[in-house]
Design an enzyme around this catalytic site. Structure first.
Site, PDB file in Angstrom:
ATOM      1  N   SER A  39      -7.603   4.100   9.194  1.00 22.96           N
ATOM      2  CA  SER A  39      -8.264   4.105   7.896  1.00 22.96           C
ATOM      3  C   SER A  39      -7.583   3.119   6.944  1.00 22.96           C
ATOM      4  O   SER A  39      -8.235   2.281   6.306  1.00 22.96           O
ATOM      5  CB  SER A  39      -8.219   5.532   7.329  1.00 22.96           C
ATOM      6  OG  SER A  39      -8.557   5.551   5.977  1.00 22.96           O
ATOM      7  N   ASP A  96     -15.104   3.547   7.483  1.00 21.06           N
ATOM      8  CA  ASP A  96     -14.054   4.379   6.883  1.00 21.06           C
ATOM      9  C   ASP A  96     -14.627   5.300   5.824  1.00 21.06           C
ATOM     10  O   ASP A  96     -14.220   6.458   5.704  1.00 21.06           O
ATOM     11  CB  ASP A  96     -12.945   3.509   6.280  1.00 21.06           C
ATOM     12  CG  ASP A  96     -11.839   4.386   5.692  1.00 21.06           C
ATOM     13  OD1 ASP A  96     -11.234   5.154   6.466  1.00 21.06           O
ATOM     14  OD2 ASP A  96     -11.607   4.345   4.473  1.00 21.06           O
ATOM     15  N   HIS A 145       0.853  -1.184   0.000  1.00 21.95           N
ATOM     16  CA  HIS A 145       0.000   0.000   0.000  1.00 21.95           C
ATOM     17  C   HIS A 145       0.882   1.224   0.000  1.00 21.95           C
ATOM     18  O   HIS A 145       1.886   1.270   0.698  1.00 21.95           O
ATOM     19  CB  HIS A 145      -0.899   0.013   1.251  1.00 21.95           C
ATOM     20  CG  HIS A 145      -1.808   1.200   1.315  1.00 21.95           C
ATOM     21  ND1 HIS A 145      -2.991   1.268   0.613  1.00 21.95           N
ATOM     22  CD2 HIS A 145      -1.688   2.381   1.957  1.00 21.95           C
ATOM     23  CE1 HIS A 145      -3.572   2.440   0.848  1.00 21.95           C
ATOM     24  NE2 HIS A 145      -2.798   3.131   1.655  1.00 21.95           N
ATOM     25  N   LYS A 180      -8.919  -1.297   6.148  1.00 18.04           N
ATOM     26  CA  LYS A 180      -9.251  -1.815   4.818  1.00 18.04           C
ATOM     27  C   LYS A 180      -8.353  -2.998   4.459  1.00 18.04           C
ATOM     28  O   LYS A 180      -8.786  -3.950   3.814  1.00 18.04           O
ATOM     29  CB  LYS A 180      -9.109  -0.688   3.780  1.00 18.04           C
ATOM     30  CG  LYS A 180     -10.216   0.359   3.935  1.00 18.04           C
ATOM     31  CD  LYS A 180     -10.035   1.551   3.030  1.00 18.04           C
ATOM     32  CE  LYS A 180      -9.025   2.513   3.543  1.00 18.04           C
ATOM     33  NZ  LYS A 180      -8.999   3.825   2.948  1.00 18.04           N
ATOM     34  N   ARG A 201     -13.801  13.595   7.663  1.00 15.62           N
ATOM     35  CA  ARG A 201     -12.469  14.157   7.918  1.00 15.62           C
ATOM     36  C   ARG A 201     -12.056  15.096   6.794  1.00 15.62           C
ATOM     37  O   ARG A 201     -11.425  16.129   7.021  1.00 15.62           O
ATOM     38  CB  ARG A 201     -11.435  13.026   8.054  1.00 15.62           C
ATOM     39  CG  ARG A 201     -11.574  12.232   9.343  1.00 15.62           C
ATOM     40  CD  ARG A 201     -10.792  10.943   9.264  1.00 15.62           C
ATOM     41  NE  ARG A 201      -9.392  11.147   8.950  1.00 15.62           N
ATOM     42  CZ  ARG A 201      -8.629  10.273   8.292  1.00 15.62           C
ATOM     43  NH1 ARG A 201      -9.123   9.118   7.884  1.00 15.62           N
ATOM     44  NH2 ARG A 201      -7.376  10.542   8.042  1.00 15.62           N
TER      45      ARG A 201
END
Ligand code: URA
Length: 448
Positions: free
Chosen positions: A183, A161, A82, A187, A168
């Site tokens: 967050s 999320d 990621h 996931k 946010r």
């Protein structure tokens, strides 16, 4: 329990319990706690932070707000990567087939471009026919058959999320290390991965502008991941200059094919291999980062990851033959060029400025419901450290229409800095290949 008491506790810097966090988040998802109370709590978190235990509890509560993908029956190891988001960052499209080719499974759930950062799904959507809205069943089947699957977050995965991030975004609370940690990791836990390699970026084109802030985020992600039973390793990488030779949706797919064919740009390949090597270590395919680097380089040279990529394109509904036929030609008709206005050397091309201009060109979006263009983008003919003469071509750009071309041209020109001497930073590698504190207990070998 009352939301107002939880907000007060966080406002005064107390650690919230998992029960309190579950009350707040579950109540929010159920529509029983209003936006304004959750916004007040998020702002309190922004200023007061969270303890590591609290961050892990929040992540767990968020995972439990929805479904978790069931990968049982598919042989692993499941290893994903990621990136915290960048400009020209296309490593996922190279790493997923590389990991699959090495015998790992990469269950990749990705996002779309937002603000100045690009999105893997938008890049994949530029391939004719390619589907990024797989059902859970399709995701499982394609993961099993081609070794990786690439899809967007379904509505039932971490609904907390989706709600919280949107809140946010409009309340100035995105840039909070514990909230970003929960967050991202919620996931990744929900997609079913066992191990995760993180590319935490710093610089003008990243969320975190300073390496020290990126390191804090990397530490929070690795420690929280370990607390939740995922092996996590992280590297910090420079995002002051766009990564590779292109920014744009189809342009970046093309560049990934170049990388899979052994013709990748040096900076892009360095980050890709640094991440791939750690995926290989976490997946048990290599005993050290150095072994992982050699393994990944040899695997890419074999051509097998390219075949995996094309097999995945076909499995996800894409037309691989057409993709290859469109290479070099699938471009917007609205084309322009940025020529050098200085001489000497390119001291830098500001990734933040390029990324924001990408939104004007049609590569990215400012709002979640904006559309993007597959054929818009920028090709960089020069990079930091390259010699340059006045009038020489630095970038070619393609815009979604004439107005966006006219607006983007001067902005891209201003993103380029010149210097009479080669810039000192040009010799520094963009990747920080081993960042000793940024490894979870399970991954200490990575720092060696
Ligand atoms: N990416 C995410 O998925 N979440 C954040 O909060 C920030 C970046």
């Amino acid at each position: 329990m009352r939301a107002v008491d939880i907000i007060r506790e966080k406002r005064s810097g107390k650690e919230l319990s998992k029960e309190e966090l579950a009350f707040l988040i579950n109540g929010y998802v159920a529509g029983e706690i209003p936006d304004y109370q959750v916004a007040a709590w998020a702002m309190a978190v922004f200023f007061q932070g969270m303890t590591p235990g609290e961050t892990a509890s929040l992540t767990e509560v968020m995972v439990r707000s929805g479904a978790v993908l069931d990968l049982s029956g598919i042989p692993g190891p499941f290893v994903d990567k990621h990136s915290t988001g960048g400009v020209g960052d296309k490593t996922s499209l190279i790493l997923a087939p590389l990991a699959a080719s090495l015998g790992m499974k990469d269950p990749m759930m990705s996002g779309r471009a937002l603000g100045h950062t690009g999105g893997t799904l938008d890049k994949l959507d530029s391939i004719p026919g390619y589907r990024t809205n797989l059902s859970a069943r399709e995701f499982r089947d394609i993961l099993r058959d081609t070794g990786f699957a690439m899809t967007g977050q379904t509505a039932d995965i971490v609904p907390a999320d989706r709600l919280l991030y949107a809140l946010r975004d409009v309340t100035g609370t995105v840039e909070s290390v514990p909230l970003i940690t929960a967050s991202i990791l919620s996931k990744k836990v929900a997609e079913g991965t066992e191990a995760l390699v993180l590319d935490v970026k710093y610089g003008s084109g990243a969320f975190m502008k300073e390496p020290a802030d990126a390191e804090k985020l990397a530490l929070s992600l690795t420690h929280t991941g370990a607390a939740l039973g995922i092996q996590v390793a992280a590297i910090l990488t420079d995002m002051n200059e766009p990564l590779g030779r292109t920014m744009g949706n189809f342009l970046e797919v093309e560049e990934c094919l170049d990388c899979l064919e052994g013709a990748g740009a040096a900076d892009l390949m360095e980050v890709t291999l640094a991440l791939g090597a750690r995926m290989a270590v976490l997946g048990g395919k290599a005993g050290s980062v150095d072994q992982g680097l050699a393994l990944c380089a040899a695997e890419l040279a074999s051509g097998r990851p390219r075949e995996r990529f094309l097999a995945n394109v076909a499995a996800q509904g894409g037309d691989a033959a057409r993709l290859l036929a469109l290479r070099g030609t699938y471009r917007s008709a609205f084309k322009g060029e940025v020529a050098a206005s200085g001489s000497g050397f390119i001291a830098g091309i500001d990734a933040g400025q390029v990324g924001h201009t990408g939104v004007i060109l049609g590569v990215g979006r400012n709002r979640a419901d904006d559309t993007v263009s597959p054929v818009a983008g920028v090709e960089f003919h020069k990079k930091r450290g390259d010699p340059v003469s006045p009038g020489e071509k630095i970038m070619t750009l393609w815009a979604r229409d004439a107005d966006s071309l006219a607006a983007a041209l001067p902005r891209l020109g201003k993103a380029v800095r010149y210097s009479p001497q080669p810039p000192a930073v040009s010799t520094q590698p963009p990747a920080v290949p081993a960042w000793p504190p940024v490894v979870s207990e399970r991954c200490n070998t990575l720092s060696g």
